[in-house]
Scaffold this motif. Structure first.
Motif, PDB file in Angstrom:
ATOM      1  N   HIS A  84      48.257  44.393  65.847  1.00 19.71           N
ATOM      2  CA  HIS A  84      47.242  43.598  65.161  1.00 19.71           C
ATOM      3  C   HIS A  84      46.181  43.011  66.097  1.00 19.71           C
ATOM      4  N   TRP A  87      43.633  44.969  68.289  1.00 19.73           N
ATOM      5  CA  TRP A  87      42.570  45.719  67.620  1.00 19.73           C
ATOM      6  C   TRP A  87      41.463  44.839  67.071  1.00 19.73           C
ATOM      7  N   THR A  88      41.559  43.509  67.225  1.00 19.13           N
ATOM      8  CA  THR A  88      40.477  42.646  66.750  1.00 19.13           C
ATOM      9  C   THR A  88      39.275  42.659  67.686  1.00 19.13           C
ATOM     10  N   HIS A  92      38.181  47.338  72.649  1.00 17.60           N
ATOM     11  CA  HIS A  92      39.454  47.817  73.190  1.00 17.60           C
ATOM     12  C   HIS A  92      39.617  49.295  72.851  1.00 17.60           C
ATOM     13  N   ARG A  94      42.557  51.342  74.063  1.00 20.27           N
ATOM     14  CA  ARG A  94      43.970  51.611  73.794  1.00 20.27           C
ATOM     15  C   ARG A  94      44.827  50.619  74.560  1.00 20.27           C
TER      16      ARG A  94
END
Length: 159
Positions: A84, A87-88, A92, A94
């Motif tokens: 979660h 990925w905000t 990013h 990986r």
């Protein structure tokens, strides 16, 4: 080293040496063995694995013998991070599993490589439950779901 002019200005205001340049370019420009230590916070997750390896090689070249390097990155072993919060940030690319990052440093010749986690999650399940399997399961869930949000991989340039 930072690409954000505001961050560079903040560092300079505090009397620190700061350069508005990407890490790889700067590391390739410094004299071999001239750097006493390197610290990179939340850089590795913004670049591809091949670029990370290039940076690690440039770090090893730039560092004085025995000098430390520290890379801090989000901890995907904590599922709330890996699934979660990582990925905000749309920049990013990986997440990097801690054991893989440790392996990168070891393969690139760094010594005494270790991992440390920190930044505990604020949310946790209540562990004040009966001793035995229930408590052990709650502890496992806390570690897996709500563990430390960041980790550091630390290595030293070969002597």
């Amino acid at each position: 080293m930072d690409l954000d002019p505001r961050m560079v200005a903040q560092c300079r205001e505090k009397g620190l040496e700061a350069h508005e340049v990407d890490a790889l370019t700067h590391l390739r420009q410094v004299e071999a063995g001239s750097v006493d230590g390197l610290y990179a916070r939340h850089l590795a997750e913004h670049i591809l694995p091949g670029e990370l390896v290039e940076i690690l090689r440039a770090c090893r070249r730039a560092l004085a013998p025995g000098a430390p390097t520290v890379f801090v990155t989000p901890n995907p072993k904590t599922l709330t991070v890996g699934a979660h919060t990582f990925w905000t940030d749309p920049q990013h690319l990986r997440p990097i599993p801690p054991d893989l990052f440790k392996f990168y440093l070891e393969v690139e010749g760094f010594t005494d490589v270790e991992l440390r986690t920190f930044e505990p999650s604020e949310r946790r399940l209540n562990e004040e439950v009966p001793a035995g399997p229930i408590r052990e399961n709650v502890k496992l869930l806390n570690e897996t779901l709500f563990g430390d949000r960041d980790y550091a991989v630390i290595g030293h340039a070969p002597k």
